[in-house]
Design an enzyme around this catalytic site. Structure first.
Site, PDB file in Angstrom:
ATOM      1  N   THR A  16      49.382  43.052  52.487  1.00  0.00           N
ATOM      2  CA  THR A  16      48.991  44.461  52.459  1.00  0.00           C
ATOM      3  C   THR A  16      48.078  44.804  51.292  1.00  0.00           C
ATOM      4  OG1 THR A  16      51.027  45.108  53.549  1.00  0.00           O
ATOM      5  CG2 THR A  16      49.932  46.810  52.275  1.00  0.00           C
ATOM      6  N   THR A 169      64.940  38.369  47.177  1.00  0.00           N
ATOM      7  CA  THR A 169      64.985  38.716  48.589  1.00  0.00           C
ATOM      8  C   THR A 169      64.239  40.027  48.749  1.00  0.00           C
ATOM      9  OG1 THR A 169      67.182  37.748  48.780  1.00  0.00           O
ATOM     10  CG2 THR A 169      66.583  39.279  50.483  1.00  0.00           C
TER      11      THR A 169
HETATM   12  N1  ASP Z   1      53.089  42.429  56.638  1.00  0.00           N
HETATM   13  C1  ASP Z   1      52.619  42.380  55.268  1.00  0.00           C
HETATM   14  C2  ASP Z   1      52.641  40.939  54.819  1.00  0.00           C
HETATM   15  O1  ASP Z   1      53.666  40.437  54.535  1.00  0.00           O
HETATM   16  C3  ASP Z   1      53.462  43.238  54.426  1.00  0.00           C
HETATM   17  C4  ASP Z   1      53.063  43.282  52.979  1.00  0.00           C
HETATM   18  O2  ASP Z   1      52.213  42.601  52.486  1.00  0.00           O
HETATM   19  O3  ASP Z   1      53.678  44.073  52.260  1.00  0.00           O
HETATM   20  O4  ASP Z   1      51.624  40.325  54.761  1.00  0.00           O
END
Ligand code: ASP
Length: 346
Positions: A16, A169
């Site tokens: 993200t 976690t």
């Molecule tokens: N779906 C994303 C990932 O794990 C979520 C994030 O980066 O926070 O790449």
């Protein structure tokens, strides 16, 4: 002008933090890393050299495969002498798996490898990505008085806290406080100053060798999560699967399992077939103790190994590494019981 004090390699794998909205369907997709650096001009204010490199393809971390961990380990080895620390930008969803695996894949580490990411893309006004990235760089560059690294471990930095990677976690899907380290204290907290918890940081022994990477991984591992209503068919299918060498059994409470005969029989059958069965509790806090209840004792007697207070993410990385390194299951079992990289309180 002062000479640069430290040099950091920033590795962008996806997630993200560097995503932007797809104008067609509004979903978040990994985007060009160059624009990520444009978004954080603050990085230029550090008295250290920051180089960057981008993985290709950039991925949402739900798509992480062990081959990416092998690539990361090789990258760190190849660039190890050029940098004082490494910051890995990674999606949050599987960050705890990647940080755990890397901790077992890097031996004799004496430099920081800090995983971070964000819940909101770095281009959004309320992003948590900037703080996470900037503090991670500062921690990766931090030195002790003797010039050695302040945190020579594989870590996760998130929401002002630095954790040992193989103790983490992801516990919050939507909050900025996305990670927890339920069984080990934070290694640092970032407020006005970054306060290092040096008592809990693992420092290299005096005669530490040079960095060694362990890239042999054997992924023939299953995970069986116990739940009321689980059937003998499912339990046997997973525990006695011919394609696997080991299964993590996610048990209840202090490592307790179903006491009915059919379950104990299947566990015994799997152990007799040579499968390695590792007991990890479904509870986030606390540890497996198979001597506490009869339901745990029967697992121990059948040959199940205690995972103590390990997370499932860490247990998986440890198993991939040990199975990939040793053909002898007896050796793997012995090492599973040992604290290799601070992953269990033993
Ligand atoms: N779906 C994303 C990932 O794990 C979520 C994030 O980066 O926070 O790449």
């Amino acid at each position: 002008m002062n000479a640069p004090k430290s040099s950091i390699l920033l590795v962008y794998t996806g997630g993200t933090i560097g995503m932007k909205e797809d104008p067609c369907d509004g979903t978040l997709r990994p985007f060009n890393f160059d624009s990520l650096l444009e978004e954080v001009p603050e990085l230029g204010k550090f008295a250290c050299r920051i180089d960057s490199c981008t993985f290709s393809p950039l991925i949402d971390s739900s798509d992480v495969e062990p081959s990416m961990w092998q690539d990361l380990a090789r990258l760190i080895r190849d660039r190890y002498e050029d940098y004082d620390g490494f910051v890995i930008l990674h999606g949050t969803d599987t960050m705890a798996y990647s940080a755990s695996a890397l901790s077992f894949m890097l031996d004799n580490l004496d430099k920081p490898v800090i995983f971070t990411g964000s819940q909101l893309p770095i281009g959004r006004p309320r992003t948590d990505g900037k703080e996470n990235l900037i503090s991670s760089v500062e921690i990766a560059a931090a030195k002790r008085e003797d010039g050695s690294a302040m945190v020579p471990e594989v870590c996760i930095f998130f929401n002002s806290q630095l954790f040992r990677g193989n103790r983490c976690t992801k516990t919050d899907a939507g909050g900025f406080d996305a990670f927890s380290s339920p069984n080990y204290p934070p290694l640092a907290s970032a407020g006005i100053n970054i306060r290092y918890n040096t008592r809990h940081i693992h420092y290299p022994a005096e005669h530490w060798g040079t960095l060694v990477i362990n890239t042999e991984l054997d992924t023939s591992v299953n995970i069986l999560k116990l739940h009321p209503g689980i059937t003998p068919q499912i339990a046997r299918y997973i525990l006695c699967d011919k394609g696997t060498r080991a299964t993590i059994i996610e048990t209840y409470g202090s490592g307790n399992a179903i006491s009915r005969e059919w379950f104990t029989d299947i566990v015994r059958e799997a152990c007799e077939m040579g499968r390695i069965l590792l007991n990890i509790t479904q509870c986030q806090v606390g540890e497996v103790n198979m001597d506490l209840y009869a339901t745990g004792r029967s697992l121990k007697e059948a040959g199940v190994i205690s995972g103590y207070d390990s997370t499932t993410e860490s247990a998986l990385g440890k198993l991939f590494h040990l199975l990939g390194t040793y053909a002898d299951n007896g050796k793997v079992k012995a090492l599973l019981e040992r604290n290799l990289k601070g992953e269990i309180s033993k």
